[in-house]
Design a protein around this motif. Structure first.
Motif, PDB file in Angstrom:
ATOM      1  N   CYS A  49       0.863  -1.088  -0.098  1.00 39.12           N
ATOM      2  CA  CYS A  49      -0.057   0.003  -0.100  1.00 39.12           C
ATOM      3  C   CYS A  49       1.034   1.124   0.021  1.00 39.12           C
ATOM      4  O   CYS A  49       1.820   1.359   1.064  1.00 39.12           O
ATOM      5  CB  CYS A  49      -0.947   0.059   1.433  1.00 39.12           C
ATOM      6  N   PHE A  50       0.691   2.035  -0.978  1.00 38.86           N
ATOM      7  CA  PHE A  50       1.725   3.084  -1.132  1.00 38.86           C
ATOM      8  C   PHE A  50       0.997   4.426  -1.018  1.00 38.86           C
ATOM      9  O   PHE A  50       1.733   5.614  -1.362  1.00 38.86           O
ATOM     10  CB  PHE A  50       2.337   2.948  -2.370  1.00 38.86           C
ATOM     11  N   ASN A  51      -0.276   4.635  -0.543  1.00 41.68           N
ATOM     12  CA  ASN A  51      -0.788   5.670  -0.175  1.00 41.68           C
ATOM     13  C   ASN A  51      -0.327   6.026   1.251  1.00 41.68           C
ATOM     14  O   ASN A  51      -0.844   5.017   2.248  1.00 41.68           O
ATOM     15  CB  ASN A  51      -2.416   5.388  -0.307  1.00 41.68           C
ATOM     16  N   ILE A  52      -0.104   7.081   1.716  1.00 41.50           N
ATOM     17  CA  ILE A  52       0.329   7.602   2.926  1.00 41.50           C
ATOM     18  C   ILE A  52      -0.331   8.682   3.620  1.00 41.50           C
ATOM     19  O   ILE A  52      -0.472   9.655   3.028  1.00 41.50           O
ATOM     20  CB  ILE A  52       1.967   7.788   2.979  1.00 41.50           C
ATOM     21  N   LEU A  53      -1.096   8.671   4.598  1.00 40.64           N
ATOM     22  CA  LEU A  53      -1.572   9.693   5.105  1.00 40.64           C
ATOM     23  C   LEU A  53      -0.739   9.985   6.669  1.00 40.64           C
ATOM     24  O   LEU A  53      -0.827   9.088   7.500  1.00 40.64           O
ATOM     25  CB  LEU A  53      -3.130   9.476   5.528  1.00 40.64           C
ATOM     26  N   GLY A  54      -0.194  11.026   6.757  1.00 37.87           N
ATOM     27  CA  GLY A  54       0.573  11.352   7.868  1.00 37.87           C
ATOM     28  C   GLY A  54       0.146  12.641   8.666  1.00 37.87           C
ATOM     29  O   GLY A  54      -0.517  13.693   8.331  1.00 37.87           O
ATOM     30  N   GLU A  55       0.191  12.344   9.894  1.00 33.41           N
ATOM     31  CA  GLU A  55      -0.097  13.481  11.046  1.00 33.41           C
ATOM     32  C   GLU A  55       1.237  13.473  11.938  1.00 33.41           C
ATOM     33  O   GLU A  55       1.594  12.665  12.401  1.00 33.41           O
ATOM     34  CB  GLU A  55      -1.270  12.992  11.782  1.00 33.41           C
ATOM     35  N   GLN A  56       1.601  14.796  11.844  1.00 35.59           N
ATOM     36  CA  GLN A  56       2.939  15.226  12.499  1.00 35.59           C
ATOM     37  C   GLN A  56       2.649  16.253  13.518  1.00 35.59           C
ATOM     38  O   GLN A  56       2.010  17.105  13.229  1.00 35.59           O
ATOM     39  CB  GLN A  56       4.016  15.273  11.860  1.00 35.59           C
ATOM     40  N   TYR A  57       3.297  16.106  14.727  1.00 36.38           N
ATOM     41  CA  TYR A  57       3.315  17.133  15.747  1.00 36.38           C
ATOM     42  C   TYR A  57       4.879  16.901  16.114  1.00 36.38           C
ATOM     43  O   TYR A  57       5.114  16.227  17.171  1.00 36.38           O
ATOM     44  CB  TYR A  57       2.312  16.943  17.035  1.00 36.38           C
ATOM     45  N   LEU A  58       5.879  17.858  15.661  1.00 39.39           N
ATOM     46  CA  LEU A  58       7.156  17.735  15.988  1.00 39.39           C
ATOM     47  C   LEU A  58       7.423  19.256  16.809  1.00 39.39           C
ATOM     48  O   LEU A  58       7.100  20.321  16.642  1.00 39.39           O
ATOM     49  CB  LEU A  58       8.049  17.852  14.889  1.00 39.39           C
ATOM     50  N   ILE A  59       8.339  18.920  18.009  1.00 44.20           N
ATOM     51  CA  ILE A  59       8.622  20.152  18.847  1.00 44.20           C
ATOM     52  C   ILE A  59       9.775  21.092  17.954  1.00 44.20           C
ATOM     53  O   ILE A  59       9.436  22.206  17.954  1.00 44.20           O
ATOM     54  CB  ILE A  59       9.088  19.570  20.082  1.00 44.20           C
ATOM     55  N   GLU A  60      10.360  20.227  17.199  1.00 43.56           N
ATOM     56  CA  GLU A  60      11.414  20.886  16.459  1.00 43.56           C
ATOM     57  C   GLU A  60      11.443  20.137  15.150  1.00 43.56           C
ATOM     58  O   GLU A  60      11.014  19.143  14.950  1.00 43.56           O
ATOM     59  CB  GLU A  60      12.787  21.020  17.049  1.00 43.56           C
TER      60      GLU A  60
END
Length: 135
Positions: A49-60
């Motif tokens: 599966c090459f569909n990517i849904l990303g959620e990110q919360y990075l401090i830096e």
């Protein structure tokens, strides 16, 4: 993934309805970005599966120089034209750098992706614009 990266970032890929959902939290760095995209590429191959849904919360996040190096980072991690990426950066302080990285990747024709402000819109784009999706 090296111990330093493991202490500073959490990466959780899991298969959903025709896409891989990736949740990223922690302190962003070049090493953590490489670990993230390597893990994502491995999960994509595992699930085919090459569909990517990303959620990110990075401090830096990464530096400008490291952002410019993302095409090489993607290549090293195994991310290429077959991967479709819908990405949400939930931290307003890092969103500009994430948008810059996306622009660098787009200008170098690496992958196909778009930034979003919410999960539903990202998911809709990912699934509606999917030539492999029979719907």
């Amino acid at each position: 993934m090296n111990t330093l990266v493991e202490k500073h970032v959490t990466i959780t890929p899991h298969l959903q309805e025709n896409y891989l959902h990736v949740d990223v939290r922690g302190v962003g760095s070049y090493d953590s970005a490489l670990a993230l995209w390597s893990k994502v590429a491995q999960a994509c191959e595992q699930y085919q599966c090459f569909n990517i849904l990303g959620e990110q919360y990075l401090i830096e996040t990464v530096s400008t120089t490291e952002a410019f190096d993302h095409p090489a980072l993607f290549k090293k991690a195994g991310i290429n034209f077959k991967h479709r990426i819908a990405w949400i950066d939930k931290n307003p302080r890092t969103r500009e750098t994430t948008a810059f990285i996306r622009d660098v990747l787009t200008n170098r024709s690496i992958g196909y992706g778009k930034l979003f402000n919410d999960v539903e819109t990202a998911k809709q784009w990912l699934l509606e614009n999917n030539p492999q999706d029979p719907r």
